[in-house]
Design a protein around this motif. Structure first.
Motif, short mmCIF file in Angstrom:
data_model
loop_
_atom_site.label_atom_id
_atom_site.label_comp_id
_atom_site.label_asym_id
_atom_site.label_seq_id
_atom_site.Cartn_x
_atom_site.Cartn_y
_atom_site.Cartn_z
N ASP A 1 -36.09 74.27 12.48
CA ASP A 1 -35.77 73.21 13.44
C ASP A 1 -34.39 72.60 13.26
N PHE A 2 -33.78 72.74 12.09
CA PHE A 2 -32.50 72.10 11.82
C PHE A 2 -31.35 73.09 11.99
N TRP B 1 -31.43 68.46 15.06
CA TRP B 1 -32.87 68.65 14.79
C TRP B 1 -33.57 68.84 16.12
N LYS B 2 -34.27 69.94 16.24
CA LYS B 2 -34.89 70.31 17.51
C LYS B 2 -33.87 70.29 18.65
N GLN C 1 -28.26 64.26 15.34
CA GLN C 1 -28.89 63.22 14.53
C GLN C 1 -27.84 62.33 13.88
N VAL D 1 -31.71 69.43 3.57
CA VAL D 1 -33.14 69.59 3.78
C VAL D 1 -33.68 70.42 2.64
N ILE E 1 -35.97 65.41 3.44
CA ILE E 1 -34.78 65.34 4.29
C ILE E 1 -34.00 64.08 3.90
N ARG F 1 -39.71 63.22 9.64
CA ARG F 1 -39.80 63.92 10.92
C ARG F 1 -40.90 63.35 11.80
N LEU G 1 -34.91 61.69 13.82
CA LEU G 1 -35.37 61.45 12.46
C LEU G 1 -35.47 59.94 12.23
#
Length: 360
Positions: free
Chosen positions: A75-76, A85-86, A90, A99, A105, A114, A122
């Motif tokens: 995801d990162f 992220w996704k 962020q 991570v 994280i 998360r 985040l």
């Protein structure tokens, strides 16, 4: 022949047009690291789509530098300027962001979760020290290892700081934890049925007891000559014996200690533990009879006992609603009605253990 060629050309154009309009995902950026970050099929952009299933699981176009973008895990990802992220940027410290072990994280300033209130951002774990934050017990081999973390000052359960002794605290199973001074109930939920709410709390319940400490199963633990457990209704139970000679696990909710059955923390001395057998729903039996929620069903014949639903049962002679005889009901003809939650036997119609209408 011309008709066939025209049809073939139309089919090809339709397929190409469909692909142009709807196929958004091209080659993965780095499939060895992530199956969710892709180059766009026709645009010079990066897209995020879980497992590439954009139709069902979603699709997001990143505002990222394509030339420098690389996934960090599923995801990162990052480019030369930002952490994603996704697929979303962020607000973290870029140079120190890392991570570790999937759920750990952090950057130089904060530790992040998360599971925050905003699905796409985040969330900062309040007061957590990023320099010393780590897994509480890396030896836990399943998903629960990520429930527990610690730093130099505190212990955290599901990203919430809890009041325990960090140097001696340890979870024993799903429901019980201890430190040098106290026994704690680990509560994921409080209440039952429609009133059940998620709480994710670790609650101090009892002063520590002398004796050896070990888990019996995922819900019971032995401490000296006591057996402790915690459940959503009672939250905590402690049963103390003069001595413990035998412990036998039945299932998640039930154990036998010194030939006594314990169910959800409650001892049932009237049950013959050696012959006890758990049936469907809340029904059970032993050599002496049949039980509903550990109340004996008076007169029930265990040799031909039949469970009809979560509340109804019968033998050759009688029909029972929970632990009570349904007077007058015909056991041979008793069956579920076509109407919701209703039963019938050719003479009467029943609901919640009561006659509500005659079928004659």
């Amino acid at each position: 022949m011309k008709v066939i060629l025209i049809v073939l050309v139309l089919v090809i154009l339709i397929v190409l047009g469909f692909r142009y309009l709807f196929f958004k995902i091209g080659k993965p950026v780095n499939l060895e690291v992530s199956n969710s970050y892709f180059h766009h099929y026709r645009k010079s952009i990066i897209v995020y789509s879980p497992m590439g299933n954009w139709f069902e699981l979603g699709y997001f176009e990143l505002d990222a530098d394509v030339a420098t973008f690389q996934p960090l895990n599923v995801d990162f990802g990052k480019d030369k300027n930002n952490i994603f992220w996704k697929g979303r940027k962020q607000l973290v410290d870029y140079d120190t962001f890392e991570v570790e072990d999937f759920y750990l994280i952090k950057d130089k300033n904060h530790v992040y979760s998360r599971d925050g209130r905003n699905f796409n951002e985040l969330e900062i774990i309040k007061d957590a020290d990023p320099k010393t934050y780590q897994l509480l017990d890396p030896s836990i081999t399943d998903y629960r290892r990520y429930y527990w973390f610690k730093d130099a000052h505190s212990v955290y359960y599901k990203n919430k700081r809890i009041t325990v002794s960090p140097k001696t605290f340890r979870p024993l199973n799903d429901t019980i934890a201890v430190d040098a001074d106290f026994i704690y109930a680990v509560l994921n939920f409080r209440g039952e049925g429609a009133k059940m709410i998620e709480v994710d709390e670790v609650v101090q319940k009892h002063k520590m007891i002398e004796g050896e400490i070990h888990a019996i199963n995922e819900t019971y633990a032995r401490i000296g000559n006591s057996v402790v457990s915690a459940f959503t209704k009672a939250e905590f139970e402690i049963n103390t014996f003069d001595a413990i000679t035998v412990i036998r696990e039945i299932d998640y909710w039930r154990i036998i200690v010194n030939n006594l059955l314990i169910d959800k923390g409650v001892i049932y001395p009237e049950i013959d533990a050696e012959s006890f057998e758990s049936l469907r729903y809340d029904f059970s039996k032993d050599k002496n009879g049949v039980y509903y929620n550990f109340k004996k069903i008076a007169g029930a014949d265990s040799s031909n006992f039949e469970i009809l639903s979560d509340q109804y049962s019968k033998d050759k002679q009688n029909v029972y609603f929970e632990d009570v005889i349904l007077k007058g009901a015909d056991a041979e003809k008793f069956k579920f009605s076509s109407e919701y939650k209703k039963w019938e036997d050719g003479k009467n119609q029943y609901k919640n253990g009561q006659i509500i209408a005659s079928t004659k």
